[in-house]
Write a protein that holds these residues in place. Structure first.
Motif, mmCIF file in Angstrom:
data_model
loop_
_atom_site.group_PDB
_atom_site.id
_atom_site.type_symbol
_atom_site.label_atom_id
_atom_site.label_comp_id
_atom_site.label_asym_id
_atom_site.label_seq_id
_atom_site.Cartn_x
_atom_site.Cartn_y
_atom_site.Cartn_z
ATOM 1 N N TRP A 2 33.830 39.105 32.128
ATOM 2 C CA TRP A 2 34.989 39.850 31.587
ATOM 3 C C TRP A 2 34.606 40.496 30.264
ATOM 4 O O TRP A 2 34.917 41.663 30.012
ATOM 5 C CB TRP A 2 36.158 38.878 31.392
ATOM 6 C CG TRP A 2 37.459 39.548 31.088
ATOM 7 C CD1 TRP A 2 38.395 39.956 31.987
ATOM 8 C CD2 TRP A 2 37.977 39.872 29.797
ATOM 9 N NE1 TRP A 2 39.459 40.531 31.371
ATOM 10 C CE2 TRP A 2 39.234 40.499 30.009
ATOM 11 C CE3 TRP A 2 37.512 39.708 28.486
ATOM 12 C CZ2 TRP A 2 40.034 40.952 28.958
ATOM 13 C CZ3 TRP A 2 38.306 40.169 27.441
ATOM 14 C CH2 TRP A 2 39.559 40.786 27.681
ATOM 15 N N SER A 18 33.253 33.961 34.725
ATOM 16 C CA SER A 18 34.347 34.921 34.606
ATOM 17 C C SER A 18 34.527 35.348 33.156
ATOM 18 O O SER A 18 34.710 36.538 32.868
ATOM 19 C CB SER A 18 35.648 34.311 35.119
ATOM 20 O OG SER A 18 35.510 34.006 36.462
ATOM 21 N N ASP A 44 37.463 40.321 40.855
ATOM 22 C CA ASP A 44 38.932 40.284 41.003
ATOM 23 C C ASP A 44 39.643 40.471 39.667
ATOM 24 O O ASP A 44 40.574 41.248 39.553
ATOM 25 C CB ASP A 44 39.338 38.930 41.594
ATOM 26 C CG ASP A 44 39.921 39.107 42.976
ATOM 27 O OD1 ASP A 44 39.771 40.215 43.530
ATOM 28 O OD2 ASP A 44 40.523 38.144 43.486
ATOM 29 N N THR A 45 39.168 39.696 38.707
ATOM 30 C CA THR A 45 39.843 39.743 37.402
ATOM 31 C C THR A 45 39.778 41.142 36.811
ATOM 32 O O THR A 45 40.700 41.578 36.121
ATOM 33 C CB THR A 45 39.203 38.748 36.417
ATOM 34 O OG1 THR A 45 37.820 39.043 36.338
ATOM 35 C CG2 THR A 45 39.396 37.328 36.853
ATOM 36 N N TYR A 58 43.455 41.838 34.595
ATOM 37 C CA TYR A 58 44.009 40.716 33.846
ATOM 38 C C TYR A 58 43.598 40.780 32.386
ATOM 39 O O TYR A 58 42.521 41.299 32.052
ATOM 40 C CB TYR A 58 43.521 39.388 34.429
ATOM 41 C CG TYR A 58 44.109 39.063 35.778
ATOM 42 C CD1 TYR A 58 45.462 39.322 36.052
ATOM 43 C CD2 TYR A 58 43.337 38.490 36.775
ATOM 44 C CE1 TYR A 58 45.983 39.033 37.287
ATOM 45 C CE2 TYR A 58 43.866 38.194 38.004
ATOM 46 C CZ TYR A 58 45.190 38.471 38.264
ATOM 47 O OH TYR A 58 45.717 38.186 39.473
ATOM 48 N N SER A 64 35.041 37.133 39.547
ATOM 49 C CA SER A 64 34.701 37.994 38.420
ATOM 50 C C SER A 64 35.192 39.416 38.663
ATOM 51 O O SER A 64 35.787 40.050 37.793
ATOM 52 C CB SER A 64 33.184 38.017 38.216
ATOM 53 O OG SER A 64 32.736 36.724 37.926
ATOM 54 N N TYR A 80 43.284 32.545 35.970
ATOM 55 C CA TYR A 80 42.903 32.903 37.338
ATOM 56 C C TYR A 80 41.625 32.178 37.752
ATOM 57 O O TYR A 80 41.530 31.617 38.846
ATOM 58 C CB TYR A 80 42.714 34.419 37.439
ATOM 59 C CG TYR A 80 42.463 34.895 38.836
ATOM 60 C CD1 TYR A 80 43.508 34.957 39.766
ATOM 61 C CD2 TYR A 80 41.193 35.288 39.249
ATOM 62 C CE1 TYR A 80 43.280 35.387 41.054
ATOM 63 C CE2 TYR A 80 40.957 35.718 40.532
ATOM 64 C CZ TYR A 80 42.002 35.772 41.436
ATOM 65 O OH TYR A 80 41.778 36.194 42.709
ATOM 66 N N ALA A 81 40.623 32.165 36.853
ATOM 67 C CA ALA A 81 39.342 31.552 37.186
ATOM 68 C C ALA A 81 39.478 30.044 37.336
ATOM 69 O O ALA A 81 38.992 29.450 38.307
ATOM 70 C CB ALA A 81 38.310 31.879 36.105
ATOM 71 N N MET A 100 42.746 36.101 32.885
ATOM 72 C CA MET A 100 41.471 35.892 33.558
ATOM 73 C C MET A 100 41.103 34.414 33.555
ATOM 74 O O MET A 100 40.693 33.858 34.579
ATOM 75 C CB MET A 100 40.397 36.721 32.842
ATOM 76 C CG MET A 100 38.984 36.514 33.309
ATOM 77 S SD MET A 100 38.180 35.114 32.538
ATOM 78 C CE MET A 100 38.208 35.621 30.841
#
Lengths: 369, 192
Positions: B56, B52, B121-122, B127, B119, B135-136, B132
């Motif tokens: 990101w 992630s 989603d963020t 985010y 990945s 979240y991960a 991020m």
């Protein structure tokens, strides 16, 4: 223009990742035991998983790390080479091959129907197969289909496994719906070629080479034991070369006979087989006749000893015998009410009826006198 | 407070496996034994956080400025695959013990759709970097919770008397469904 960016970015990412990985594989290089590579190169590379590991490489790793295992496919030759690399003694390994415990070919096993369904054993097994014997080989080749080395041929309705080609992977054992395939040591010379759990009376009727549970083998050779209605070899791995007994139905054959019967099937072999059988039947018949005669004699003596005057019913009965079938009921009733000398006259008659017409005639003749 | 809500949301309410139905393959495949389930959870935690972070950075550093957002799926797959490979090599060298513990699960994660899912989603939810990370990490902890719970149940299921036709995968899937229903109950945890 933008598409160039896209291509550039993606290939850039790819090259970057590739370069990174190439570099990492140098930096993070881990020395592996070189013996793993060596062992791996010796293994058969069948990757069959018969050893319980996820492939030959895994097996090599395990054996180098000290596991005491043996490659079931490679057998002793591979075990020895592996042992040399590892500087160990080879573990004793008996190579095992699959064997079909059925010799009930078309001409030997009775059929009860013609099977027209899907041509697989699995399907045929659902309806019980086309043979009278539910325990025999169905002969539709599910095993041959899964065999990785083409070691299995279907010969006249029965699967036959070539022990030289068999690598012992046991796939056929799993594929067989009737469980007629068994793993046996490759060196075994005597085979029980019957899997039938039918009671002997049934088994002998439906198949020429059925084990009829006569127990001749178990009585003369302690390598055999009975499991239910069929003899099994439970002795030392290889066993004897030839048996000290003759299996009356040839349900126990030695290797050469089995191979000859299955593959070559020359008239001479077949004839010998038939002669064997005929000779046995002849012997059996004679034996039975003798036994029947002895029994009859004993009965007579008893009858004579018990009551001098009451010998009549017995004479009556024997007189009635030539016309037996018609008034059998009458007969037995008569003897029942008359005395207890003849405990089961009808039974004795029935047994004697077929096999020993001649001795019976003699008997009656004597009785008459 | 914002991150606490985010964490609880990622871990329980929209649990990756049981509410979003991502990563079902390892959920069913590696849940036969508790110990392997724990190993898999740790591997996922590790890889998901790393993947992630990198994706990101790739997205916000490269793709977004060049307006190549539509490339994100393929680019992320590339990055994740390379990353997992790299991670595996690094761990094998640096920590053989961890390597032994994770074993086959590390390379398996390459094909774990939960990683790609998180990945993406963020990015979709926009985010920040810290968001991020939270979240991960908590997403993978949620994955671990689901996996360990399921493995525990399956271990007991193995010993219980189940009708023949329900044995194995059949009853496991039913259990997974019930577990998923149970997790729906967390939906009321955060009002609004």
């Amino acid at each position: 223009m933008e598409i160039l960016y896209a291509v550039g970015i993606l290939s850039g990412l790819g090259v970057l990742a590739g370069a990174l990985l190439a570099y990492a594989s140098k930096v993070f290089y881990v020395k592996e035991d070189p013996r793993v590579e060596e062992v791996d190169s010796i293994l058969p590379q069948a990757n069959c998983g018969a050893c319980g590991y996820a492939g030959c490489r895994d097996f090599a790793k395990a054996i180098v790390s000290g596991e005491d295992i043996v490659c079931p496919v490679g057998g002793p030759s591979v075990a020895e080479l592996v042992a040399q690399i590892l500087g160990k003694e080879a573990a004793e390994v008996e190579e095992r091959v699959a064997f079909v415990k059925c010799a009930g070919t078309h001409d030997r096993a009775k059929k009860r129907a013609t099977y027209h369904g899907v041509k697989t054993c699995a399907a045929a097994h659902l309806v019980g197969g086309d043979k009278e014997c539910r325990y025999g080989c169905l002969g539709l080749g599910d095993c041959a289909a899964v065999c990785p080395t083409d070691a299995i041929t279907i010969s006249r309705g029965v699967a036959v496994i070539d022990p030289e080609k068999c690598i012992g992977c046991e796939l056929c054992v799993q594929a067989c719906p009737v469980n007629v395939i068994e793993m046996v040591p490759k060196s075994r010379k005597m085979h029980v070629v019957c899997n039938s759990q039918d009671p002997p009376q049934v088994a002998r009727k439906v198949c020429d080479v059925a084990c009829i549970a006569c127990k001749i083998c178990t009585r003369t050779d302690k390598n055999f034991t009975m499991e239910g209605n069929v003899a099994v070899f439970t002795g030392s791995e290889g066993g004897l070369d030839t048996a000290p007994f003759v299996c009356p139905t040839n349900a126990i054959m030695d290797e050469s006979k089995y191979r000859a019967l299955e593959f070559v099937l020359s008239d001479a072999v077949r004839e010998a087989f038939e002669q064997d059988k005929a000779a046995y039947k002849e012997r059996e018949r004679a034996e039975r006749a003798k036994r029947a005669a002895a029994r009859k004699a004993a009965q007579q003596k008893k009858a004579a000893a018990q009551a001098g005057g009451e010998a009549n019913p017995a004479t009556d009965k024997s007189a009635a015998k030539p016309s037996e079938d018609g008034d059998k009921k009458d007969d037995s009733k008569k003897s029942n009410e008359s005395n207890k000398i003849d405990s089961s006259p009808a039974d004795g008659d029935k047994k004697a009826k077929k096999e020993d017409k001649a001795p019976k005639a003699e008997d009656t003749g004597k009785e008459g006198e | 407070m914002e991150y606490l809500v985010l964490a609880i949301n990622a871990m329980l309410i929209s649990n990756l496996v049981l509410a979003r139905f991502l990563g079902i393959c390892p959920f069913l495949g590696v849940s036969k034994r508790l110990s392997t389930a724990v190993g898999m959870s740790l591997a996922v935690l590790f890889v998901m956080t790393m993947a992630s972070t990198v994706t990101w950075m790739v997205y916000h550093g490269v793709l977004a400025p060049l307006h190549l957002e539509y490339l994100r799926t393929i680019a992320f797959i590339l990055v994740i695959a390379a990353l997992v490979q790299l991670t595996e090599m690094a761990i094998q060298k640096l920590s053989p013990v961890l390597y032994e513990a994770l074993g086959i699960y590390l390379p398996l994660i390459t094909t774990n759709c939960a990683i790609l899912g998180v990945s993406i989603d963020t990015i979709e939810k926009g985010y920040s970097f810290l968001g991020m990370l939270v979240y991960a990490v908590f997403g993978s902890i949620g994955f671990g919770i689901a996996l360990v719970l399921f493995a525990g149940i399956r271990e007991r299921l193995e010993l219980s008397d189940v009708p023949k036709s329900w044995e194995g995968a059949a009853s496991s899937l039913i259990v997974a469904g019930i577990l998923s229903l149970a997790f729906m109950g967390f939906a009321g945890l955060i009002p609004g």
